[in-house]
Write an enzyme that holds these catalytic residues in place. Structure first.
Site, PDB file in Angstrom:
ATOM      1  N   PRO A  54      -6.767  -7.228  -7.045  1.00 58.66           N
ATOM      2  CA  PRO A  54      -6.239  -6.220  -6.125  1.00 58.66           C
ATOM      3  C   PRO A  54      -7.329  -5.226  -5.729  1.00 58.66           C
ATOM      4  O   PRO A  54      -8.342  -5.082  -6.429  1.00 58.66           O
ATOM      5  CB  PRO A  54      -5.135  -5.540  -6.942  1.00 58.66           C
ATOM      6  CG  PRO A  54      -5.548  -5.746  -8.360  1.00 58.66           C
ATOM      7  CD  PRO A  54      -6.252  -7.066  -8.408  1.00 58.66           C
ATOM      8  N   ASP A  55      -7.042  -4.535  -4.624  1.00 60.59           N
ATOM      9  CA  ASP A  55      -8.033  -3.608  -4.046  1.00 60.59           C
ATOM     10  C   ASP A  55      -7.837  -2.233  -4.669  1.00 60.59           C
ATOM     11  O   ASP A  55      -7.311  -1.314  -4.040  1.00 60.59           O
ATOM     12  CB  ASP A  55      -7.800  -3.600  -2.519  1.00 60.59           C
ATOM     13  CG  ASP A  55      -8.770  -2.727  -1.766  1.00 60.59           C
ATOM     14  OD1 ASP A  55      -9.805  -2.334  -2.343  1.00 60.59           O
ATOM     15  OD2 ASP A  55      -8.478  -2.432  -0.592  1.00 60.59           O
TER      16      ASP A  55
END
Ligand code: SPV
Ligand code: MG
Length: 555
Positions: A54-55
């Site tokens: 995930p970012d």
């Protein structure tokens, strides 16, 4: 002009500029090939594609700058890098600017998320932002740290994403513009462009505005341009398209379990070669690598039935006879490969199913009973283009002999054993046919020489030459340049066009030997260079030859 200057000038022109998000070097290349002017190195897509993560600031600054550097190196376009929150405070921002500039990045974007950040797009998140003052300090630090005055520093606010309202968004945009930001990125998660368009109506500073319409995708380029937006980032659609393509490919493969079912889903190999620059690679190889023999192939003819070796050849051709654990053919392949010749074709005929030639292409002369060596050679006509070595399938060579032939200049080069002259009296009368040659300038015992005898040319060749006149013996090894191969094909075409008439010593072209076409080449005025060897080879033609091979070969 630096890429930063290119970006600077692009942004100085009137109108809206699109930047497209890349997740790796190849996607960046495709963005460039599609004609877009700017690449966005996206934290969202780099995290997803390169780490399946995930970012949320899980990738370090070093990892993201490396990803951006790969993207930047792959394209001529300016790249704007998503530097998240600068990976810490203003101190981290200074190093971030240094590293990204060093990587050739033209624009850097810093968002006012705290560290660690959460991607703006994720729903249902409690969001915390830095104070406007602290982020303005980071922007001032970035502006002071940049070496190239053209590097574009973008200050991004998440005020609307965090739900802090338009007034706060405007307050922050003002603060960042005053801190010296070259552009302001106003991010929004509203389902339409209304929020961003309202911000544009209320924006009263010259600092140009950037938007990322991921969550309000219906907005058109023209609407944004009309609203005065300067840069639009289409941030993650290339990755999402790629994922859809991968899924469709995998689903088809799962169902069909056959690669040809994928033809409509996948690009050709050639397209990948083009994007990664295989031609450029080859050009460099051609220009700078030692030539070696990588452009030379070999054609071995092993079609004949080998009657002279019966019963040894009852169940296999001569080239498959075993000599101390390896067949004649295997030994030939090894010597060829040791000399750098990797591309090898073998023509088989008699007992063809027994021919084992790992890594070689096989051709068949099924009419081996009624035809000769030339017919076998031309069964592999597809191979007789470009430079190639020709080998009889029943001869063993020392590596040095093959190397000498491969090295010699000339369109047609043959290897001639001079030991013949010394052995002649002992061998006469000939117990078996010998490919005798007369050359123009044979080495003389009285004259020492070093290096190649490039001037020695073939005059006569054949099995019916008077042995006394012969100055050597052809050992079944020749090399043709691309031009030589062309001359050979033309000579064969001429012989065939004249009906199946005589060719030198043969009554018919179809039954002719390799030596017959060599004579035809000489008769047509094409020089055939003779490279001298002294022994260093063995023909496996009779039982005595076979015994000698066992006695003389050490391993
Ligand atoms: C990115 O592409 O990583 C961005 C845009 O920063 S967004 O994902 O919308 O935050
Ligand atoms: Mg990002």
């Amino acid at each position: 002009m630096s890429k930063a200057q290119v970006l600077h000038e692009l942004l100085a022109r009137p109108g809206l500029v699109p930047a497209v998000g890349a997740h790796d070097a190849l996607s960046a290349k495709l963005i460039e090939a599609a004609g877009f002017p700017v690449v966005w190195s996206s934290s969202f897509t780099v995290s997803a594609a390169q780490r399946a993560m995930p970012d949320v600031n899980l990738l370090t600054m070093t990892e993201t700058v490396e990803a951006a550097a790969h993207i930047n190196r792959a394209v001529g376009l300016p790249v704007i890098a998503d530097c998240d929150n600068g990976y810490g405070n203003a101190v981290n921002v200074v190093r971030t600017v240094e590293e990204y500039e060093r990587a050739g990045i033209a624009g850097l974007c810093f968002e006012d998320n705290i560290f660690p950040k959460k991607c703006s797009l994720y729903p249902g998140m409690r969001r915390e932002l830095l104070s406007a003052e602290e982020h303005a300090g980071k922007i001032r630090a970035a502006k002071r740290a940049q070496r190239d005055p053209a590097t574009v520093i973008i200050a991004r606010t998440e005020a609307l994403i965090a739900g802090w309202g338009m007034a706060e968004a405007l307050r922050r945009a003002h603060a960042y513009a005053e801190a010296g930001a070259d552009m302001i990125l106003m991010h929004s998660k509203a389902p339409t462009a209304a929020e961003v368009l309202e911000f544009m109506r209320r924006w009263d500073r010259p600092t140009p505005i950037v938007v990322v319409p991921t969550l309000y995708p219906a907005v058109t380029f023209e609407e944004l341009e009309a609203a005065g937006v300067k840069l639009v980032i289409w941030a993650n659609q290339v990755l999402r398209g790629a994922v859809k393509g991968i899924q469709a490919t995998l689903e088809t493969l799962r169902r069909a379990r056959r690669l040809s079912a994928l033809d409509d889903h996948i690009v050709t190999l050639e397209e990948i070669y083009r994007h990664v620059g295989v031609e450029e690679f080859k050009a460099i190889e051609r220009e700078f690598l030692p030539r070696g023999q990588s452009d030379t192939r070999a054609v071995i003819i092993g079609a004949g039935s080998g009657k002279s070796l019966l019963p040894l050849t009852q169940d296999r051709p001569k080239c498959m006879l075993d000599i101390k654990g390896r067949t004649v053919l295997e030994r030939q392949l090894d010597v060829l490969r040791a000399c750098g010749v990797q591309d090898i074709a073998v023509v088989r005929g008699y007992r063809k199913e027994t021919v084992v030639a790992p890594g070689a292409r096989l051709y068949d002369n099924d009419a081996y009973e009624e035809t000769g060596e030339l017919a076998s050679l031309f069964a592999a006509e597809a191979e007789l283009h470009g430079r190639f070595a020709f080998l009889y399938g029943d001869v063993l060579f020392e590596r040095a002999v093959l190397e000498k032939v491969l090295r010699a200049p000339g369109d047609v080069v043959i290897a001639v054993d001079r030991a013949w002259v010394d052995q002649r009296d002992r061998l006469l009368p000939l117990a078996k046919p010998v490919d005798l040659v007369v050359t123009s300038d044979p080495p003389r015992p009285s004259r020492r020489s070093l290096g190649e005898e490039e001037s020695d040319r073939l005059v006569r060749i054949g099995q019916r030459l008077p042995p006394d006149a012969a100055t050597g013996e052809f050992i079944g090894l020749a090399c043709f340049s691309a031009r030589g191969a062309e001359l050979l094909r033309e000579a064969w075409a001429r012989a065939r066009a004249a009906g199946d008439g005589p060719l030198h010593e043969a009554d018919r072209a179809s039954t002719a030997a390799f030596t017959d076409i060599l004579q035809a080449l000489v008769d047509a005025g094409h020089p055939v260079t003779c490279v001298s060897t002294y022994k260093g080879w063995l023909e496996i033609d009779t039982f005595e030859d076979y015994q000698r091979a066992w006695a003389e070969i050490r391993s």
